[in-house]
Design a protein around this motif. Structure first.
Motif, PDB file in Angstrom:
ATOM      1  N   GLU A 318     -25.728  19.317  26.132  1.00 42.56           N
ATOM      2  CA  GLU A 318     -26.271  17.588  25.163  1.00 42.56           C
ATOM      3  C   GLU A 318     -27.204  17.880  23.734  1.00 42.56           C
ATOM      4  O   GLU A 318     -26.478  17.481  23.288  1.00 42.56           O
ATOM      5  CB  GLU A 318     -26.837  16.716  26.106  1.00 42.56           C
ATOM      6  CG  GLU A 318     -27.093  14.940  25.380  1.00 42.56           C
ATOM      7  CD  GLU A 318     -25.197  14.292  24.498  1.00 42.56           C
ATOM      8  OE1 GLU A 318     -25.425  13.991  23.565  1.00 42.56           O
ATOM      9  OE2 GLU A 318     -24.376  15.359  25.460  1.00 42.56           O
ATOM     10  N   GLU A 319     -28.141  18.850  24.003  1.00 48.53           N
ATOM     11  CA  GLU A 319     -28.653  19.174  23.352  1.00 48.53           C
ATOM     12  C   GLU A 319     -28.328  20.412  22.583  1.00 48.53           C
ATOM     13  O   GLU A 319     -28.208  20.027  21.480  1.00 48.53           O
ATOM     14  CB  GLU A 319     -30.235  20.128  23.755  1.00 48.53           C
ATOM     15  CG  GLU A 319     -31.307  19.235  24.563  1.00 48.53           C
ATOM     16  CD  GLU A 319     -32.166  19.627  25.225  1.00 48.53           C
ATOM     17  OE1 GLU A 319     -31.832  21.071  25.596  1.00 48.53           O
ATOM     18  OE2 GLU A 319     -33.372  19.389  25.840  1.00 48.53           O
ATOM     19  N   LYS A 320     -27.227  20.656  22.373  1.00 43.97           N
ATOM     20  CA  LYS A 320     -26.525  22.064  21.562  1.00 43.97           C
ATOM     21  C   LYS A 320     -25.392  20.857  20.916  1.00 43.97           C
ATOM     22  O   LYS A 320     -26.054  21.110  19.550  1.00 43.97           O
ATOM     23  CB  LYS A 320     -25.905  22.738  22.729  1.00 43.97           C
ATOM     24  CG  LYS A 320     -26.175  23.801  23.565  1.00 43.97           C
ATOM     25  CD  LYS A 320     -25.370  24.525  23.761  1.00 43.97           C
ATOM     26  CE  LYS A 320     -25.774  25.858  24.616  1.00 43.97           C
ATOM     27  NZ  LYS A 320     -25.255  26.545  25.375  1.00 43.97           N
ATOM     28  N   LYS A 321     -24.501  19.677  21.291  1.00 43.07           N
ATOM     29  CA  LYS A 321     -23.979  18.846  20.404  1.00 43.07           C
ATOM     30  C   LYS A 321     -24.738  17.849  19.626  1.00 43.07           C
ATOM     31  O   LYS A 321     -24.401  17.677  18.261  1.00 43.07           O
ATOM     32  CB  LYS A 321     -23.950  18.097  21.373  1.00 43.07           C
ATOM     33  CG  LYS A 321     -22.021  18.491  22.627  1.00 43.07           C
ATOM     34  CD  LYS A 321     -21.089  18.637  21.698  1.00 43.07           C
ATOM     35  CE  LYS A 321     -19.958  19.685  22.790  1.00 43.07           C
ATOM     36  NZ  LYS A 321     -18.443  20.298  22.126  1.00 43.07           N
ATOM     37  N   THR A 322     -26.902  18.249  20.338  1.00 46.46           N
ATOM     38  CA  THR A 322     -27.278  17.150  19.407  1.00 46.46           C
ATOM     39  C   THR A 322     -27.767  17.768  18.004  1.00 46.46           C
ATOM     40  O   THR A 322     -27.373  17.388  16.825  1.00 46.46           O
ATOM     41  CB  THR A 322     -28.285  16.793  19.639  1.00 46.46           C
ATOM     42  OG1 THR A 322     -27.882  15.893  20.693  1.00 46.46           O
ATOM     43  CG2 THR A 322     -29.524  15.194  18.764  1.00 46.46           C
ATOM     44  N   THR A 323     -27.860  18.555  18.336  1.00 46.44           N
ATOM     45  CA  THR A 323     -27.941  19.993  17.539  1.00 46.44           C
ATOM     46  C   THR A 323     -27.024  20.180  16.281  1.00 46.44           C
ATOM     47  O   THR A 323     -27.371  20.141  15.037  1.00 46.44           O
ATOM     48  CB  THR A 323     -28.374  21.223  17.523  1.00 46.44           C
ATOM     49  OG1 THR A 323     -29.458  20.951  18.568  1.00 46.44           O
ATOM     50  CG2 THR A 323     -28.913  22.165  16.969  1.00 46.44           C
ATOM     51  N   THR A 324     -26.290  20.554  16.720  1.00 44.33           N
ATOM     52  CA  THR A 324     -24.595  20.268  16.061  1.00 44.33           C
ATOM     53  C   THR A 324     -24.391  19.668  14.973  1.00 44.33           C
ATOM     54  O   THR A 324     -23.833  19.837  13.916  1.00 44.33           O
ATOM     55  CB  THR A 324     -23.163  21.119  16.719  1.00 44.33           C
ATOM     56  OG1 THR A 324     -23.614  22.314  18.080  1.00 44.33           O
ATOM     57  CG2 THR A 324     -22.317  21.258  16.012  1.00 44.33           C
ATOM     58  N   THR A 325     -24.379  18.451  15.523  1.00 37.16           N
ATOM     59  CA  THR A 325     -24.830  16.831  14.734  1.00 37.16           C
ATOM     60  C   THR A 325     -25.556  15.710  14.185  1.00 37.16           C
ATOM     61  O   THR A 325     -24.932  15.046  13.918  1.00 37.16           O
ATOM     62  CB  THR A 325     -23.240  16.042  15.407  1.00 37.16           C
ATOM     63  OG1 THR A 325     -24.670  15.882  17.088  1.00 37.16           O
ATOM     64  CG2 THR A 325     -22.593  16.464  16.010  1.00 37.16           C
TER      65      THR A 325
END
Length: 560
Positions: A318-325
């Motif tokens: 989720e942290e990766k997704k948050t960083t991406t978006t």
């Protein structure tokens, strides 16, 4: 000398006509001969048959014996079966009757001249018939006179209507040119307003689809991991044949035992790890899989440990997704914070789990963790449906601007369609043949009904004709306007409606309308003389004749 010769000839002719001693035909030589043919019978020595077939002695004329093949030698007797006897009917109308009616004891001529050789006394009825004929003619003349007056009024109105139609057509064509230009301008403004609207809506849709994809991926992953942990009862991070075999609900053949071979065909091996389970097994069993009864305390502890590992992995993902978006204008900000809060609560729970929670609490916490992960996106209320979140204020503003431009375009477009429809209608009206002087123009856009016992017949002039059942059945089209089909001297006395509904095992229905003079427009009779071919009699001022209206018969003063 010449005068004397003419006198002698005249005396001889009169004498011959008065008495011919060789035949019993006294005073009958010229009976039954119309005045137009009397010159043919003025011969003294011979008579030429009117058909030219032969010449006979004059004394054979009206001798009660048929000598000529055309019967012309016996105009005053019944000797020839094909002969004709002319009734002079002085004061009335001369008529010709078959010769065999002469002397039959029945008065056929109104002056009784056909019974000159019989004892029958015939009253001379020519005067009464003449009076009746004159009365009928006068009534007919008056009818046509009144009708012609109305017909002329229709023709005048037709001229005015044609002029008005031309003027209106020109006006509409000019108006169409103006609004066509306006429509092009409105279309350009609409396209200009729709471009940023479309871009903003596509951006919104794309962000939502990405959000939904993340939500679905997390939900799928949570379900898969939970299922794996539930099946892995010995906590060795593998799902074996023995463990999966306990789930008999996965057996497609419920009547027999869930065999090792059947389980192996699902797993593809004797055991699978989490990744292999995700790739080869999960989709096969997800629809039929059911949880076993609650595990023991030891198993629950293991489940909690596995869940902790899963949650940690989800947190990193989720942290990766948050960083991406991170540049999506707050679409996922609330989701990310929500998820972090859940992770913090979960870690806090991990630190105190051994001291503050029993077996049931641990299991309940696992369920909460799964729920928290599954609902950690922006709009929690959309988790279980595919409803797109509301647009942001900027997008809504762009949509309002585009809607306004579309409404203005649609309004002008409706005007264009309306004007084009009016132009088309006017041109169709102009193409309709409403008589040589517009005498049938009053029929335009008019329908007329005729009721009989079972049906109502309706004809809409220059359009179609229908047979309407009074019993509630469907209407039957008996013809569509086709053409004027009257006689060559006046084709406007009949019209044809063709290509109607096909009769059962028969031809297509058709209707012929015959017009006659009348003071009003109305149907006076409908018949079907031939199967599927209808005839209609229609009264109208448009069919009245000016010649009849102006012909007056003056009674003569013949003595009877």
């Amino acid at each position: 000398m010449m005068l004397l010769s003419s006198y002698i000839t005249s005396v001889l002719i009169i004498t011959v006509f008065a008495t011919i001693s060789s035949g019993n035909i006294e005073h009958t030589v010229l009976r039954g001969v119309p005045s137009s043919l009397q010159s043919k019978y003025a011969q003294l020595k011979s008579f030429a048959c009117l058909d030219g077939s032969s010449t006979i002695p004059f004394e054979y004329v009206n001798d009660d014996y048929c000598d000529c093949r055309d019967g012309s030698d016996e105009p005053g007797t019944s000797a020839c079966p094909n002969g004709r006897f002319f009734c002079e009917n002085k004061g009335y109308i001369g008529t010709s009757i078959p010769s065999h009616l002469v002397g039959d004891g029945i008065c056929d001529c109104c002056d009784g001249s056909d019974e000159y050789e019989t004892s029958v006394v015939c009253n001379n009825t020519c005067f009464e018939l003449a009076q009746k004929s004159r009365a009928e003619h006068e009534a007919r003349r008056i009818l046509h006179e009144v009708g012609v007056a109305k017909k002329k009024d229709i023709m005048v109105k037709s001229i005015v209507a044609v002029s008005a139609r031309k003027a209106r057509l020109l006006e509409l064509e000019q108006e169409l040119q103006t609004i066509d230009n306006e429509l092009k301008e409105k279309e350009a403004l609409k396209q200009l307003a729709e471009a940023p609207e479309s871009e903003a809506k596509e951006k919104h849709q794309k962000l939502w689809e990405e959000q939904r994809a993340i939500r679905e991926a997390i939900a799928h992953d949570n379900q898969m991991r939970e299922m794996f942990a539930d099946i892995d009862t010995n906590n060795d991070s593998l799902v074996s044949i023995e463990e999966l075999q306990k789930h008999t609900e996965l057996d497609t053949d419920q009547e027999n035992e869930f065999t090792v071979e059947e389980v192996r065909s699902i797993l593809g091996a004797d055991s699978v790890n989490l990744d292999e389970f995700n790739v080869t097994v999960f989709e096969q069993i997800s629809n039929s899989y059911q949880k076993l009864p609650q595990p023991s305390t030891e198993a629950a502890t293991h489940l909690e440990e596995v869940t902790e590992k899963i949650d940690e992995a989800l947190k990193q993902e989720e942290e990766k997704k948050t960083t991406t978006t991170s540049g999506t204008e707050g679409y996922y900000e609330e989701d990310t914070n929500h998820h972090h809060d859940d992770d913090s609560d979960h870690h806090h729970h991990d630190e105190d789990a051994d001291h503050h929670h029993d077996e049931d609490a641990d299991h309940h916490h696992h369920e909460e963790t799964i729920t928290t992960v599954a609902t950690s996106l922006d709009h929690g209320k959309h988790i279980h449906d595919d409803t797109v979140p509301q647009y942001d204020d900027e997008t809504k503003k762009l949509m309002e601007i585009a809607d306004h431009a579309r409404n203005e375009y649609n309004e002008v477009e409706r005007k264009v369609h309306d004007v084009k429809r009016q132009i088309e209608d006017l041109r169709k009206q102009a193409d309709v043949d409403v008589g040589s002087h517009g005498e049938y123009s009053a029929f335009m856009d008019q329908c007329f009904d005729y009721d009989e016992r079972e049906y109502t017949y309706r004809v809409c002039m220059f359009k179609d004709a229908k047979q309407i059942s009074k019993g509630g059945g469907s209407d039957v089209t008996i013809g569509y306007w086709d053409a004027w089909t009257g006689p060559s001297d006046n084709k406007y006395l009949k019209m044809k409606y063709a290509n109607g509904a096909t009769c059962w095992n028969g031809p297509a229905r058709s209707l012929t309308i015959t017009f006659q003079c009348g003071v009003d427009h109305k149907i006076i009779d409908v018949r079907e003389p031939t199967r599927c071919e209808y005839s209609m009699l229609f009264e109208t001022p448009s069919a009245c004749d000016e010649k009849i209206a102006t012909t007056i018969i003056h009674p003569n003063h013949e003595e009877f």
